[in-house]
Design an enzyme around this catalytic site. Structure first.
Site, PDB file in Angstrom:
ATOM      1  N   HIS A  49       0.698  -1.275   0.641  1.00 51.20           N
ATOM      2  CA  HIS A  49       0.070  -0.253  -0.171  1.00 51.20           C
ATOM      3  C   HIS A  49       1.132   1.198  -0.362  1.00 51.20           C
ATOM      4  O   HIS A  49       1.029   1.902  -1.333  1.00 51.20           O
ATOM      5  CB  HIS A  49      -1.055  -0.143   0.928  1.00 51.20           C
ATOM      6  CG  HIS A  49      -1.658   1.493   1.962  1.00 51.20           C
ATOM      7  ND1 HIS A  49      -2.549   1.850   0.684  1.00 51.20           N
ATOM      8  CD2 HIS A  49      -1.941   2.142   2.548  1.00 51.20           C
ATOM      9  CE1 HIS A  49      -3.125   2.945   0.809  1.00 51.20           C
ATOM     10  NE2 HIS A  49      -2.648   2.927   2.305  1.00 51.20           N
ATOM     11  N   HIS A  73       4.417   6.877   5.555  1.00 53.13           N
ATOM     12  CA  HIS A  73       2.785   7.829   6.028  1.00 53.13           C
ATOM     13  C   HIS A  73       2.791   7.321   6.590  1.00 53.13           C
ATOM     14  O   HIS A  73       1.843   7.328   8.194  1.00 53.13           O
ATOM     15  CB  HIS A  73       1.886   7.730   5.576  1.00 53.13           C
ATOM     16  CG  HIS A  73       1.518   7.002   4.370  1.00 53.13           C
ATOM     17  ND1 HIS A  73       1.975   6.231   3.064  1.00 53.13           N
ATOM     18  CD2 HIS A  73       0.053   5.967   4.691  1.00 53.13           C
ATOM     19  CE1 HIS A  73       1.169   5.433   2.522  1.00 53.13           C
ATOM     20  NE2 HIS A  73      -0.307   5.960   4.265  1.00 53.13           N
ATOM     21  N   GLU A  77       2.748   5.598  12.857  1.00 54.45           N
ATOM     22  CA  GLU A  77       0.785   4.676  13.135  1.00 54.45           C
ATOM     23  C   GLU A  77       0.573   3.425  13.726  1.00 54.45           C
ATOM     24  O   GLU A  77       0.211   3.327  14.660  1.00 54.45           O
ATOM     25  CB  GLU A  77      -0.571   5.372  12.729  1.00 54.45           C
ATOM     26  CG  GLU A  77      -2.053   4.973  13.011  1.00 54.45           C
ATOM     27  CD  GLU A  77      -1.949   5.670  14.506  1.00 54.45           C
ATOM     28  OE1 GLU A  77      -3.167   5.026  14.359  1.00 54.45           O
ATOM     29  OE2 GLU A  77      -1.459   6.807  13.910  1.00 54.45           O
ATOM     30  N   ASP A  78       1.415   2.824  12.898  1.00 49.16           N
ATOM     31  CA  ASP A  78       0.941   1.207  12.957  1.00 49.16           C
ATOM     32  C   ASP A  78       2.112   0.961  13.297  1.00 49.16           C
ATOM     33  O   ASP A  78       2.036  -0.759  13.141  1.00 49.16           O
ATOM     34  CB  ASP A  78       0.380   0.675  11.799  1.00 49.16           C
ATOM     35  CG  ASP A  78      -0.682   1.466  11.341  1.00 49.16           C
ATOM     36  OD1 ASP A  78      -1.424   1.979  12.722  1.00 49.16           O
ATOM     37  OD2 ASP A  78      -1.270   1.914  10.250  1.00 49.16           O
ATOM     38  N   ASP A 140      -3.784   8.358  -0.372  1.00 47.82           N
ATOM     39  CA  ASP A 140      -3.410   7.079   0.572  1.00 47.82           C
ATOM     40  C   ASP A 140      -4.923   6.934   0.052  1.00 47.82           C
ATOM     41  O   ASP A 140      -5.130   5.186   0.006  1.00 47.82           O
ATOM     42  CB  ASP A 140      -3.132   7.459   1.587  1.00 47.82           C
ATOM     43  CG  ASP A 140      -3.588   7.140   2.792  1.00 47.82           C
ATOM     44  OD1 ASP A 140      -3.374   5.429   2.676  1.00 47.82           O
ATOM     45  OD2 ASP A 140      -4.266   6.514   3.605  1.00 47.82           O
ATOM     46  N   ASP A 260     -23.880  16.577 -23.410  1.00 50.11           N
ATOM     47  CA  ASP A 260     -22.710  16.873 -23.181  1.00 50.11           C
ATOM     48  C   ASP A 260     -22.208  15.414 -22.871  1.00 50.11           C
ATOM     49  O   ASP A 260     -21.466  15.526 -21.615  1.00 50.11           O
ATOM     50  CB  ASP A 260     -22.465  17.985 -23.098  1.00 50.11           C
ATOM     51  CG  ASP A 260     -22.807  18.793 -21.491  1.00 50.11           C
ATOM     52  OD1 ASP A 260     -24.069  18.011 -21.798  1.00 50.11           O
ATOM     53  OD2 ASP A 260     -22.551  19.431 -21.086  1.00 50.11           O
TER      54      ASP A 260
END
Length: 715
Positions: A49, A73, A77-78, A140, A260
C-alpha cells in the site's frame, strides 16, 4: 505486481535525474522492515500500500520528500517506528510530513457534527502548515478506494460515502480534477453499482449504434485547426459514469436526452492560440448559448485556467470543449501539486501554479470568525465545494461567488459594511429582489442606506459563509444584552433545579467545557435558545446522569492478551478505560498496563520483546479502577464534605484520602477515587473545578511508585 525499489527509483529518475536515490531506497527498505508481517484485508503484504501511494505521487512528478513520506506514512501510527527515528534517518522535512499525515489519519471527518467541525479545523491547520500532507492523504485514499473490494461491505459503504462527501470535493477544490473524477467514480461503484452499470451499458449500446464518436470528432477538430495553421494536441473522451449520473439527476433528464456526455481538450502552444482555436471551433460548430466560460482571463482560485465552451456536433449532439496551453493543462491536471512538481531535476516554475500558502490563507480566512460548530461546517462546505460564478461591480471589478449566490452575498463579498447597509440591488441595471440568484457575467449594483441593519430573513437569502457569519454577528450584537439577561435567569433556574448554584465560576467552567467563548457568550446562547439549560448543567455536572447498559467483565476488560494471561494496572500512571495503553510482561506476574504517555515506559525501551499492543474493551466498565486526584482546597468549614459529596454524586467511590500539605488558609489532599473510565474522570474533575473553594486540581501520577518493577529485568 509489487513495485520494487528499483521500479520506483526509475519512475522518479524519469522526471528528476537529480533525485536522492539513496534516500528513496533507504525509505523503501525502512518501511518494508517496519511493516514486515503486516497484511492488508486482501491478504497482501501491507507494505504494498505505501509503495502504491508513492507511485501515485511519483506519477504526478512530485519532490523526493513527498514520495518518501508516502513510503513511511503509516510507520509512526502502525509500527514500532517513532517520530524521533524518522527525524534522525530522513530529516525534519520528511518527519514533519509523516507526522502530519499520521494526525490526519486519526481524524474522523464523518463523525458527529461537533467532532467533525473540530476535525475540519485540524484539517485546515495541517493544510496551512504544508499542503503536501493533503497530497499524500488524497493519494492514500485513492489507492484504498482502488482496492476497496477486500473490505467488509459495511466498511466499503462508509469509506465510499466519506470519499464522495469529503475527499473527492477536496481534490477538486485543489485543482486535481483527474483525482476527483476517479475518486467519485470509485465511490459511485460502491454506493450505486446498478446505476453505474446501467450507464456503462448505455455507452456500449451508443457506441455500437454511432461508432467511435470521440475519434471522429477528434479527427474533424484536428483537420480544422491544421487548416487554420494551429499546432495543437487534441484529447477526447467520454465522461465518467458518475459525472453523467450527476447531470441526469441535476437536469432530471434520461441518458438519451443528455447532451454533453463527451468532452474534448485542445492543448495549444500559447495563450493567443487558445483564442484562435476558440474562433476555429465556433466557426465550424454552433456554440450553445450560456455555456461559455473564460477561466483564462478570470482564473479559478485554485489556479485553474482554461476556456470552456459547448458546441453542437454531429447529429445535433452537444460536446464540451476545453482549450488551454500546455502549462495550463499541467495545472489543470495536478492543481496545487504543480507547485512541488519537478522537470529534469528542477523545481517546476509554472507561472499558473498557485502559491499554496496564499491559496490556503484565502480558503481559511472566512472560517476563523465562526465559533458555532454547525455554522462553521456550513461555511466550510459552501466555500470548499461550491462551483463559482463571476459577477461585476459597476466599476468592472470581478466578484467570485458560489453558484446560487444572491445580491446579499455580493454585497458582503465587497465589504461587511456594504452588506449590512444593503436595502436593495440592481442586476444588469434593473431593480431585483435580494433573493435573486445571480448568474455568470451579470453586473450587480448594491443600494445602501444609512441606518440600515441586517434583517433576520437575510439568513435564508444568503448562501456564503462570509455573509451568514456577518449577519449572525450583527443580529447577535443587537439583541445581546437582552439575551444575556434572560440567559442568566434561565441558568439560575436550571442549576437550582438540581440543587446547585449558577455562580460565575460554575458558568465559566460550563463555557469552557462547551467551547462557546466567555460567560456572556454562554448566557447569550442560552437566552436565544441556541442551547438549553439542561445542556449547561450537564457540562458541569455530567455525573448526575446514570450510566445504563451491560458492564464489561473486569477479567476481560483488555483486548490483546493471551488466553489466561492476567493483568494489573501500573501504580505510576493508573491507566483508565478509554486511554491508549501498552502492556509490559513480567515473569510470574502476567502483564502490567501503562498509559501510552507514562514516563516509566522509558525504562523498557531496550526490551521491545516485553511490549504488548493492547487496548481497552469498548463498552461501559464497572467503577473499580482507582485513580488519584491532586486537589487544593480552601481550609474552610464543610469544604471537604462538599468535595466528597460531589464525588459520590458523580457515581465514584472514594477508596483512599491522604493529606499531603496543611496550611492555615488551604490544604492539599490526594483522593483515590474508583471510576469507570477516563471520560468519567474528566467529568469529575470538571465538576470539582467549578467549586468556588477549589484552588487547583490535577491528575496525580507517581513516577516512583513500585520502583522494583524497573529492576526486575536483571533477575
Amino acid at each position: 505486481m509489487t513495485t520494487t525499489a528499483d521500479d520506483l527509483v526509475t519512475l522518479v529518475r524519469g522526471f528528476n535525474p537529480k533525485t536522492n536515490e539513496a534516500l528513496i531506497r533507504a525509505a523503501y527498505s525502512y518501511g518494508e522492515r517496519m511493516h514486515e508481517g503486516q497484511t492488508r484485508h486482501s491478504g497482501e503484504p501491507y507494505f504494498t500500500h505505501p509503495v502504491a501511494v508513492a507511485a501515485i505521487l511519483a506519477e504526478q512528478q512530485l519532490d523526493d520528500a513527498t514520495i518518501i513520506t508516502a513510503l513511511l506514512h503509516d510507520t509512526i501510527e502502525d509500527t514500532p517506528a517513532s517520530y524521533g527515528e524518522v527525524l534522525e534517518l530522513f530529516g525534519k522535512d520528511v518527519a514533519e510530513l509523516v507526522d502530519g499525515v499520521t494526525k490526519l489519519t486519526n481524524l474522523q471527518l464523518n463523525s458527529s457534527e461537533t467532532k467533525q467541525a473540530e476535525n475540519f479545523r485540524k484539517l485546515f491547520m495541517a493544510m496551512s502548515k504544508d499542503l503536501r500532507v493533503i497530497l499524500v492523504k488524497l493519494s492514500d485514499r485513492l489507492h484504498n478506494m482502488r482496492t476497496i473490494k477486500a473490505m467488509r461491505p459495511d466498511k466499503q459503504v462508509q469509506k465510499a460515502r466519506e470519499t464522495m462527501d469529503i475527499y473527492a470535493p477536496l481534490a477538486g477544490r485543489m485543482g486535481m480534477q483527474w483525482m476527483r473524477e476517479e475518486l467519485e467514480d470509485l465511490a459511485f461503484r460502491v454506493l450505486n453499482p446498478e446505476a453505474r452499470q446501467s450507464i456503462i451499458r448505455r455507452f456500449i449500446r451508443l457506441q455500437k449504434e454511432t461508432g467511435d464518436v470521440v475519434e471522429r470528432i477528434t479527427a474533424d477538430m484536428r483537420k480544422e485547426l491544421a487548416a487554420a495553421g494551429l499546432n495543437a494536441e487534441i484529447l477526447g473522451r467520454a465522461k465518467k459514469p458518475y459525472s453523467i449520473w450527476r447531470k441526469m439527476e441535476e437536469k432530471e433528464q434520461s441518458f438519451s436526452r443528455l447532451s454533453d456526455i463527451f468532452g474534448f481538450r485542445i492543448i495549444t502552444d500559447s495563450e493567443e492560440d487558445c483564442y484562435r482555436a476558440l474562433g476555429v471551433i465556433h466557426r465550424r460548430w454552433r456554440a450553445v448559448p450560456g455555456r461559455f466560460k473564460d477561466y483564462i482571463s478570470q482564473p479559478k482560485i485554485n489556479g485553474y485556467r482554461s476556456i470552456h465552451t459547448t458546441v453542437s456536433g454531429r447529429d445535433g449532439k452537444r460536446v464540451e470543449v476545453q482549450i488551454r496551453t500546455r502549462q495550463m493543462h499541467d495545472v489543470a491536471e495536478t492543481g496545487v501539486a504543480a507547485h512541488w512538481s519537478y522537470r529534469d531535476g528542477v523545481r517546476s516554475k509554472n507561472p499558473f501554479a498557485v502559491d499554496p500558502v496564499k491559496w490556503v490563507s484565502q480558503l481559511t480566512e472566512q472560517f476563523d470568525g465562526e465559533d458555532d460548530h454547525q455554522n462553521f461546517l456550513e461555511a466550510v462546505k459552501l466555500e470548499m465545494y461550491a462551483d463559482k460564478v463571476f459577477c461585476f461591480t459597476p466599476k468592472g471589478e470581478v466578484i467570485k461567488l458560489p453558484r446560487g449566490a444572491t445580491p446579499i452575498d455580493f454585497a458582503y463579498a465587497i465589504h461587511t459594511r456594504i452588506g449590512s447597509a444593503c436595502v436593495g440591488a440592481k442586476v444588469d441595471g434593473i431593480r431585483a429582489p435580494l433573493w435573486t440568484r445571480v448568474k455568470n457575467g451579470q453586473s450587480v449594483e448594491i443600494i445602501t442606506a444609512e441606518g440600515q441593519t441586517p434583517q433576520a430573513t437575510w439568513l435564508d437569502i444568503a448562501t456564503t459563509g462570509k455573509a451568514k457569519t456577518a449577519i449572525r454577528r450583527a443580529l447577535r450584537s443587537v439583541d445581546r444584552a437582552r439575551f444575556v439577561k434572560l440567559g442568566r435567569e434561565l441558568a439560575r433556574s436550571a442549576f437550582e433545579h438540581v440543587g446547585k448554584k449558577a455562580t460565575d465560576k460554575v458558568l465559566a467552567t460550563a463555557a469552557r467545557a462547551m467551547r462557546v467563548g466567555d460567560v456572556d457568550d454562554l448566557l447569550e446562547q442560552l437566552g436565544s435558545a441556541e442551547i438549553t439549560g439542561r445542556e449547561v448543567v450537564s457540562a458541569v455536572y455530567p455525573g448526575l446522569a446514570k450510566v445504563t447498559g451491560d458492564e464489561v467483565d473486569q477479567k476481560r476488560a483488555v483486548i490483546g492478551l493471551e488466553l489466561g494471561q492476567s493483568f494489573d494496572r501500573a501504580p505510576c500512571c493508573e491507566p483508565l478505560p478509554g486511554e491508549r495503553i501498552v502492556g509490559i510482561t513480567f515473569r510470574g506476574r502476567g502483564v502490567t498496563l501503562h498509559a501510552i504517555d507514562c514516563d516509566r515506559l522509558s525504562a523498557y525501551e531496550d526490551q521491545p520483546e516485553r511490549w504488548l499492543d493492547l487496548r481497552w474493551h469498548d463498552g461501559s466498565h464497572p467503577a473499580v479502577y482507582g485513580v488519584t486526584i491532586d486537589i487544593t482546597v480552601a481550609n474552610d468549614k464543610g469544604v471537604l464534605g462538599r468535595i466528597c459529596s460531589l464525588i459520590g454524586e458523580a457515581g465514584a467511590n472514594i477508596a483512599d484520602l491522604r493529606f499531603v500539605e496543611r496550611k492555615p488558609d488551604y490544604f492539599r489532599v490526594l483522593i483515590n477515587a474508583e471510576l469507570r473510565d477516563v471520560m468519567q474522570l474528566h467529568s469529575l474533575m470538571l465538576t470539582l473545578e467549578a467549586e468556588n473553594n477549589v484552588a487547583a486540581i490535577s491528575r496525580f501520577r507517581d513516577v516512583e511508585a513500585d520502583i522494583s518493577d524497573v529492576v526486575e529485568k536483571v533477575l
